[in-house]
Design an enzyme around this catalytic site. Structure first.
Site, mmCIF file in Angstrom:
data_model
loop_
_atom_site.group_PDB
_atom_site.id
_atom_site.type_symbol
_atom_site.label_atom_id
_atom_site.label_comp_id
_atom_site.label_asym_id
_atom_site.label_seq_id
_atom_site.Cartn_x
_atom_site.Cartn_y
_atom_site.Cartn_z
ATOM 1 N N ASP A 151 32.492 6.379 26.788
ATOM 2 C CA ASP A 151 33.680 7.147 25.868
ATOM 3 C C ASP A 151 34.781 7.686 26.743
ATOM 4 O OD1 ASP A 151 32.551 6.014 23.771
ATOM 5 O OD2 ASP A 151 31.699 8.068 23.116
ATOM 6 N N CYS A 154 9.898 9.693 -10.381
ATOM 7 C CA CYS A 154 9.067 10.832 -10.397
ATOM 8 C C CYS A 154 9.821 11.757 -10.074
ATOM 9 C CB CYS A 154 7.895 10.408 -9.428
ATOM 10 S SG CYS A 154 6.882 11.782 -9.365
ATOM 11 N N LYS A 208 21.414 -23.545 14.362
ATOM 12 C CA LYS A 208 22.519 -23.856 13.366
ATOM 13 C C LYS A 208 22.793 -22.357 12.865
ATOM 14 C CE LYS A 208 24.944 -26.546 10.037
ATOM 15 N NZ LYS A 208 25.512 -25.569 9.294
ATOM 16 N N LEU A 227 29.635 -31.340 9.709
ATOM 17 C CA LEU A 227 28.479 -31.979 10.432
ATOM 18 C C LEU A 227 27.671 -32.772 9.536
ATOM 19 C CD1 LEU A 227 26.679 -29.399 13.064
ATOM 20 C CD2 LEU A 227 28.098 -31.580 13.540
ATOM 21 N N GLU A 231 30.519 -19.077 15.997
ATOM 22 C CA GLU A 231 30.206 -18.481 14.534
ATOM 23 C C GLU A 231 30.312 -17.298 14.940
ATOM 24 O OE1 GLU A 231 29.658 -21.297 12.776
ATOM 25 O OE2 GLU A 231 28.397 -20.603 11.085
HETATM 26 S S1 IVH Z 1 28.543 -27.817 16.560
HETATM 27 C C1 IVH Z 1 32.107 -31.099 14.357
HETATM 28 N N1 IVH Z 1 26.798 -26.161 16.780
HETATM 29 O O1 IVH Z 1 28.002 -25.816 11.503
HETATM 30 C C2 IVH Z 1 31.580 -29.629 14.209
HETATM 31 N N2 IVH Z 1 28.127 -26.088 14.717
HETATM 32 O O2 IVH Z 1 28.436 -28.257 9.594
HETATM 33 C C3 IVH Z 1 30.502 -29.227 15.594
HETATM 34 N N3 IVH Z 1 27.330 -24.324 13.071
HETATM 35 O O3 IVH Z 1 31.399 -25.434 10.706
HETATM 36 C C4 IVH Z 1 29.913 -28.247 15.202
HETATM 37 N N4 IVH Z 1 26.081 -23.446 14.465
HETATM 38 O O4 IVH Z 1 30.400 -23.529 11.829
HETATM 39 C C5 IVH Z 1 27.799 -26.499 15.962
HETATM 40 N N5 IVH Z 1 25.127 -24.609 17.098
HETATM 41 C C6 IVH Z 1 26.196 -25.319 16.307
HETATM 42 C C7 IVH Z 1 26.496 -24.435 15.222
HETATM 43 C C8 IVH Z 1 27.333 -24.888 14.406
HETATM 44 C C9 IVH Z 1 26.464 -23.580 13.299
HETATM 45 C C10 IVH Z 1 28.435 -24.491 12.118
HETATM 46 C C11 IVH Z 1 29.735 -24.572 12.305
HETATM 47 C C12 IVH Z 1 30.314 -25.907 11.542
HETATM 48 C C13 IVH Z 1 29.195 -26.279 10.761
HETATM 49 C C14 IVH Z 1 29.074 -27.688 10.870
#
Ligand code: IVH
Length: 691
Positions: A37, A451, A116, A83, A174
């Site tokens: 700070d 209670c 993911k 995906l 993300e």
């Molecule tokens: S690679 C072409 N890696 O999943 C997209 N995506 O269905 C390539 N996501 O919108 C994405 N963890 O928000 C990738 N380790 C990861 C991920 C990830 C979460 C999400 C991402 C994307 C969605 C795809």
């Protein structure tokens, strides 16, 4: 302008970002909050004195700016796709087969694997190293520019740290909220009557789409990068290389494990509930079999990760192969999302019991046949209250669907009516407290029965746990088990009874050694000088959480003043609503409560009266200072000075001690400090620290 302020500002920025990274990304703080700070305030001062020093990459930008009317829509340079999903390990093998066929090869394909993450996709845009854009995914083609909020995310660098940053660096990842932060946010919002989010994902989404970036700044969001957008001026050849570029630029990402052996070790640790908070979670699989093993590994440990995930993402590591494979429809052919089974499962209710919380609220809980939900075995699920039981028509003996959402307590979603046995038994909440047998009450407009017996042991145990907790009186050596024992043995019936404990009574307890007794008594002693805010919070008045307690302390400056405040006075204070005001007035009408406060004072508890130092100005915040020898002021007064300024004062010197404040005739503590390398300071140096 002289050159010095400019140089100092640059120096401060780089220092602040360095410590910020250590704290938010590495989770290894290098300096205390207080020291941080100080640097931050120095930079703020410089920037307000010399406005020409303000810049887009200054950490001071992270505090949030004026609210916006709406977010600008911006087209992604390259669409953000989704995906294809897979749901089993067989699907992973089938994915691998498809790719081999398309590439006309039989040798192994290496896959970069990662969890993911269950948050929301965010694209960061760096031009010549400077963060200039932060876009949501939107419909994939056009997203919203939420840069004002993105800048408040402490783990996102405002400038890339490499000395020769690429011309254009778009990084995707993300935005998410950790489960723990999510729980705390909901708790606070619940207290203050604010918004309650269903899960960390919703909380993250709600925060990122806040038009008021000051609100976003107050909420703990994180970002974890996983892939590229458009790149200019760098050309990694593999996902692994791309990830090392992330690392070089201090961009948060999930690093790769060293080898497949690490998975076994982590699984073993997870089984014992000892998974490190941030283990390396990515993995470079040599082939599909290893990717399959990775899927199973992550599935096994997912319950213990600090954030929610819903599967793993498996990507071809080699970018030239990615190019050959290309896209189908709106998804890359070179990647798959292997999802986990949803966090729901079916089981049977064996019994319904009723728990009593700190506020006396009765909560019905279903006791079920153990069932694995999202990698964690659960046996209990909350049924919330009688209305919920009636609405869902839940009975003992029913088959039910249970769910875990994030890290919240599992709940019963619905009854599988087809499977209801004839013997299924409806449940009614008891009319008397299951712990103390006193009649329960249902106050108007409330869905919960309570209670209201203040000496009900259930309420007492919970209240004591709250009283000693870290953010309240911080009596770290008095844990839940000890509280259970003390209440069950009838030794503690009030907060002040804790301070009446002595060596003799404690030693008489089962399995209690001299060393633990000394520790317990010392930690009680060290807790006797809380700030007024902590003290108010510790008292556990309904609806008075940490923030409200701080507000009350700032406003009233003493318990005596707070005690006599009426509802109107309280309601006039910003952030205090009618519900909170009436709860405070009710608490102080209770004679037993008033007596308890004076009993605590009689036990030597001295919260600060009169002066209140706001946290940002507490000069000793986070410091542990032990006091010894004869000083110009009395020992208790000195300890109070320390706690007032945000520090802590333990009874004995240990490795955790930052300073030993030694007066005349300091004796053994000074020797110990020397041995442990703890810095010894005198009265003047102490006063210097304070100023
Ligand atoms: S690679 C072409 N890696 O999943 C997209 N995506 O269905 C390539 N996501 O919108 C994405 N963890 O928000 C990738 N380790 C990861 C991920 C990830 C979460 C999400 C991402 C994307 C969605 C795809």
């Amino acid at each position: 302008m002289s050159k010095a302020p400019k140089i100092r500002a640059a120096e401060l920025r780089s220092l602040i970002e360095k410590y910020n990274y250590a704290y938010h990304v590495l989770d290894q703080p290098e300096i205390t909050d207080f020291q941080f700070d100080q640097l931050f305030n120095e930079l703020l001062d410089l920037e307000s004195k010399y406005p020409e020093l303000q810049s887009a990459d200054s950490p001071t930008q992270r505090a949030g700016g004026p609210p916006l009317d709406k977010f600008e829509k911006v087209e992604h340079r390259q669409p953000m796709l989704s995906l294809q999903n897979a749901y089993s390990t067989d699907d992973i093998l089938a994915f691998d087969e498809r790719l081999k066929k398309a590439l006309e090869r039989d040798d192994d394909i290496a896959y970069a694997c990662s969890p993911k993450l269950d948050g929301l996709a965010l694209e960061l845009i760096y031009e010549d190293g400077l963060l200039v854009g932060g876009l949501t995914r939107g419909d994939g083609r056009v997203g919203e520019d939420v840069l004002s909020n993105v800048k408040t995310i402490s783990s996102i660098p405002l400038r890339l740290s490499s000395s020769k940053p690429p011309k254009l660096f778009e990084v995707r990842g993300e935005a998410l909220m950790y489960k723990e932060d999510f729980r705390r946010l909901n708790e606070t919002n619940d207290e203050l009557g604010g918004q309650i989010f269903a899960n960390p994902r919703n909380a993250a989404a709600g925060t990122l789409r806040q038009l008021d970036s000051k609100i976003a700044a107050s909420r703990p969001l994180h970002f974890i990068a996983y892939g590229p957008g458009v790149l200019e001026g760098i050309a990694p050849k593999t996902q692994q290389q791309f990830e090392s570029i992330l690392a070089e630029n201090s961009l948060p990402h999930l690093p790769m494990m060293g080898s497949i052996k690490d998975m076994k070790e982590l699984t073993a640790l997870a089984k014992k509930g000892k998974l490190p908070r941030f283990p390396a979670l990515g993995f470079l699989a040599k082939n599909a079999d290893e990717a399959k093993a990775y899927y199973e590994f992550i599935n096994d440990i997912r319950g213990q990760l600090p954030f929610d995930i819903d599967g793993v993402v498996i990507k071809v590591n080699d970018w030239s192969l990615q190019d050959q494979l290309g896209f189908i429809a709106r998804s890359p052919r070179w990647a798959t999302a292997a999802k986990f089974q949803p966090e729901q499962a079916e089981t049977e209710i064996e019994d319904i019991i009723c728990q009593v919380g700190r506020t006396g609220a009765l909560t019905p809980v279903a006791v079920m046949k153990p069932v694995k939900v999202g990698g964690v075995t659960i046996t209990n699920a909350t049924l919330h209250n009688q209305d919920e039981i009636d609405r869902k028509d839940v009975r003992i003996g029913d088959h039910v669907i249970v769910q875990r959402a994030g890290d919240v307590i599992p709940e019963v979603v619905e009854v599988v009516l087809d499977k209801r046995p004839n013997s299924a038994k409806p449940y009614l909440l008891p009319t008397h407290c299951p712990v103390c047998s006193e009649p329960v009450q249902k106050l108007d407009e409330e869905v919960k029965s309570r209670c209201v017996n203040p000496i009900c042991p259930a309420i007492l145990k919970n209240s004591l746990q709250h009283f000693v907790s870290r953010r309240a009186m911080n009596v770290d050596k008095v844990g839940d088990k000890l509280i259970d024992l003390l209440v069950d043995e009838g030794l503690v019936k009030t907060f002040s009874d804790l301070y009446r404990l002595n060596q003799e009574t404690l030693l008489a307890l089962p399995r209690m050694g001299e060393k633990s007794v000394t520790n317990i008594l010392e930690s009680l002693e060290a807790s006797k000088h809380p700030s007024l805010a902590r003290f108010i919070y510790a008292l556990g008045i309904r609806f008075v959480g940490e923030q409200t307690a701080q507000t009350l302390a700032d406003h009233f400056k003493s318990i005596d003043a707070l005690k006599t405040a009426d509802e109107d006075t309280l309601k006039d204070i910003e952030d205090i609503g009618p519900k909170v005001a009436s709860s405070i007035v009710r608490a102080f009408k209770n004679q037993a409560f008033i007596k308890e406060i004076s009993d605590l004072e009689a036990q030597g508890l001295q919260y600060q009266k009169g002066i209140v130092i706001p946290e940002s100005e507490q000069k000793l915040k986070g410091l542990n200072i032990v006091v010894t020898g004869t000083l110009p002021k009395g020992r208790e007064e000195v300890k109070q000075m320390i706690t007032l300024a945000g520090g802590k004062s333990a009874g004995s010197v240990s490795k955790k001690t930052d300073y030993l404040l030694a007066g005349e005739a300091a004796g053994s503590k000074a020797e110990k400090a020397e041995k442990l390398g703890v810095k010894v300071i005198n009265w003047d140096q102490f006063l210097e620290l304070l100023n």
